[in-house]
Write an enzyme that holds these catalytic residues in place. Sequence first.
Site, mmCIF file in Angstrom:
data_model
loop_
_atom_site.group_PDB
_atom_site.id
_atom_site.type_symbol
_atom_site.label_atom_id
_atom_site.label_comp_id
_atom_site.label_asym_id
_atom_site.label_seq_id
_atom_site.Cartn_x
_atom_site.Cartn_y
_atom_site.Cartn_z
ATOM 1 N N GLY A 51 75.243 -7.326 -57.619
ATOM 2 C CA GLY A 51 75.625 -7.284 -55.943
ATOM 3 C C GLY A 51 74.512 -6.742 -55.425
ATOM 4 O O GLY A 51 73.956 -5.767 -54.770
ATOM 5 N N ALA A 52 73.991 -8.086 -54.510
ATOM 6 C CA ALA A 52 73.159 -8.341 -53.327
ATOM 7 C C ALA A 52 72.331 -6.506 -52.600
ATOM 8 O O ALA A 52 71.223 -5.839 -53.373
ATOM 9 C CB ALA A 52 72.990 -8.856 -52.948
ATOM 10 N N ARG A 90 65.150 -7.536 -60.512
ATOM 11 C CA ARG A 90 65.342 -8.313 -60.481
ATOM 12 C C ARG A 90 65.197 -9.318 -59.725
ATOM 13 O O ARG A 90 64.752 -8.996 -58.029
ATOM 14 C CB ARG A 90 67.512 -8.248 -60.581
ATOM 15 C CG ARG A 90 67.672 -7.676 -61.713
ATOM 16 C CD ARG A 90 69.223 -7.600 -60.559
ATOM 17 N NE ARG A 90 69.921 -8.780 -61.910
ATOM 18 C CZ ARG A 90 71.310 -8.824 -61.893
ATOM 19 N NH1 ARG A 90 72.198 -7.949 -61.047
ATOM 20 N NH2 ARG A 90 71.893 -10.356 -62.066
ATOM 21 N N GLN A 190 82.027 -10.587 -64.464
ATOM 22 C CA GLN A 190 82.238 -9.780 -63.578
ATOM 23 C C GLN A 190 83.495 -9.983 -62.927
ATOM 24 O O GLN A 190 84.294 -8.956 -62.119
ATOM 25 C CB GLN A 190 80.803 -10.478 -62.160
ATOM 26 C CG GLN A 190 79.976 -10.023 -62.513
ATOM 27 C CD GLN A 190 78.759 -10.962 -62.985
ATOM 28 O OE1 GLN A 190 79.736 -11.564 -63.761
ATOM 29 N NE2 GLN A 190 77.730 -10.261 -62.834
ATOM 30 N N ASP A 231 73.198 -13.987 -52.448
ATOM 31 C CA ASP A 231 72.129 -12.923 -53.308
ATOM 32 C C ASP A 231 70.787 -14.084 -52.889
ATOM 33 O O ASP A 231 70.092 -12.208 -52.271
ATOM 34 C CB ASP A 231 71.834 -13.662 -54.663
ATOM 35 C CG ASP A 231 72.535 -12.445 -56.011
ATOM 36 O OD1 ASP A 231 73.780 -13.705 -55.519
ATOM 37 O OD2 ASP A 231 73.243 -11.948 -56.108
ATOM 38 N N ASN A 241 73.789 -17.743 -55.617
ATOM 39 C CA ASN A 241 74.755 -17.350 -55.649
ATOM 40 C C ASN A 241 74.969 -17.559 -57.174
ATOM 41 O O ASN A 241 74.685 -17.886 -57.774
ATOM 42 C CB ASN A 241 75.353 -17.406 -54.921
ATOM 43 C CG ASN A 241 76.908 -16.598 -54.661
ATOM 44 O OD1 ASN A 241 76.420 -15.095 -55.029
ATOM 45 N ND2 ASN A 241 78.441 -15.931 -54.978
ATOM 46 N N LYS A 242 75.991 -16.301 -57.748
ATOM 47 C CA LYS A 242 76.005 -16.219 -59.226
ATOM 48 C C LYS A 242 76.300 -17.941 -59.290
ATOM 49 O O LYS A 242 76.862 -18.665 -58.744
ATOM 50 C CB LYS A 242 77.513 -15.535 -59.051
ATOM 51 C CG LYS A 242 77.645 -15.612 -60.757
ATOM 52 C CD LYS A 242 76.988 -14.887 -61.633
ATOM 53 C CE LYS A 242 75.888 -13.661 -60.944
ATOM 54 N NZ LYS A 242 75.039 -13.588 -62.335
HETATM 55 O O1 MRU Z 1 74.389 -10.857 -61.476
HETATM 56 P P1 MRU Z 1 75.046 -10.131 -60.193
HETATM 57 O O2 MRU Z 1 76.327 -9.318 -60.745
HETATM 58 O O3 MRU Z 1 74.679 -9.237 -59.145
HETATM 59 O O4 MRU Z 1 75.638 -11.445 -59.075
HETATM 60 C C1 MRU Z 1 76.016 -10.975 -57.498
HETATM 61 C C2 MRU Z 1 77.013 -12.112 -57.316
HETATM 62 O O5 MRU Z 1 76.462 -13.693 -57.296
HETATM 63 C C3 MRU Z 1 77.740 -11.875 -55.469
HETATM 64 O O6 MRU Z 1 77.850 -12.608 -55.699
HETATM 65 C C4 MRU Z 1 76.570 -11.803 -54.612
HETATM 66 O O7 MRU Z 1 75.027 -11.126 -55.273
HETATM 67 C C5 MRU Z 1 77.445 -11.686 -53.453
HETATM 68 S S1 MRU Z 1 77.687 -9.513 -53.505
HETATM 69 C C6 MRU Z 1 78.100 -8.852 -51.808
#
Ligand code: MRU
Length: 341
Positions: A51-52, A90, A190, A231, A241-242
Site C-alpha cells: 500500500g502506497a 518497489r 489483497q 499508487d 493503481n493495482k
Molecule cells: O501491490 P500493493 O498491494 O502495494 O498495491 C496497493 C494498491 O495498489 C493500493 O490500491 C494503493 O497503494 C493505494 S493504498 C492506500
Amino acid sequence: MSKEFRHVIYDADGATLRVIDQRYLPTRVRWFTVYDADTAYRAIRKMIVRGAPLIGVTGAFGFAFEVRIRDMMGEDVNADEIADHITSARPTAVNLPNAISRVLSAYMKGGWREALREAIRIMEYEEESSYKIGIYGSELLEDGDVVLTHCNAGALATVKYGTALAPVRVAMEKGKLIHVIATETRPVLQGARLTTFELVKDGIDTTLISDTMVGYAMYKGLVDKVIVGADRVLADGHVFNKIGTYQVAILAKKHGIPFYVALPISTLDLKGTVEDVIIEERDPNEVLYVRGRRIAARGVHVLNPAFDVTPPEYVTALITDRGIIRPPFRMALSDLVRGNV
Ligand code: MRU
C-alpha cells in the site's frame, strides 16, 4: 479499523517499527520488526507491508534507523546510497521516493535525530490525511450506497482508516449505512485477504466477488459508486493503481457509475509523465500459484505487472486530504498543492 487495532507501532525506546506481516492475513497475525535499511527493504519488497502510504512510512523509518545506527557506531554514512537502496524496493508507488527524499534532506540538515523526527511526521501525516480523505469522501456517499473497491486501500495500506475505505468508515460514523463489494484482486489477493479482514472486523457489511464478476455486478445494477486508492497520480490525472483498476474504471464509465480515486497529497507526482513511471513486474509464481498450489501448466509464459494506469477521462473525481478535485485535473491539482483550494 476499530480504534484499538494498530498494525504499525513505532517503538521509540527500541528504535524499531513493528508491523503486521500482511502475507499471513487473514488467517494468522504475525509481526515483523523493521530496525534498519535492510529490514525496511525486505518488508517492502516482499510485501510484508504494502500500500502506497505504508511503504512510504516504512521506508522513512528504515532510513532513519540506519543512519542512527551508523552514526552511533561512528561509521561513515553514505546517505544517498541508503536512500537509493530502500527506494529500489518497489518502483511504482511515489510515496516511497517522496518519503525517502524527505528523510534524506532532514538528515542532511539535522543528522539522524532530524531524520527520525521527519519519519514520525510522515507517519502522523498519513494518519491525519486518511481521516481527512474520509471526511471529504463521505460527503459523496448516500445512505444505502453500495461501494465497489479494488485491491486493499484500507487501514492496512496506510497507518489508519485507509484511503478508499476511509470515506466508507466516516460515512458509517455519520450514520449512513454503506455496503462494500470487494474484488478479490488476483494475483496477490489483497481484496479477498485484507479488505475483507478489516471490513468484517469493523462490522461493515461486505460482499466478496472475483475480479471477473465486476461487469456482471455493474450490469445488474448492484454497484452505486466505485472508490479505489492510488499508487501515483500524475499532474494530468492519470492514475497508477493495482492491476485491474483500469478495467473497473472502463466498466464504471460504461454503466454510468461514478469512479472515485482517493489519495493523500503524498501520492501525487506532478513532474512525471506516463512514460516515466515504471510498472513493477513481479514474480511469475504469484500468477502460477494460488496460496502455494500450482494452477497452470508447466512451460506456460506469465505476464505479471503489479499496476496499471487509468486515463483521467475515466475518473469522476479525486478525493484528497485537501478536498474533492474534479476534472480538468491539471490546474486543480497544481492549485491544490500550492494551497489555493
Ligand atoms: O501491490 P500493493 O498491494 O502495494 O498495491 C496497493 C494498491 O495498489 C493500493 O490500491 C494503493 O497503494 C493505494 S493504498 C492506500
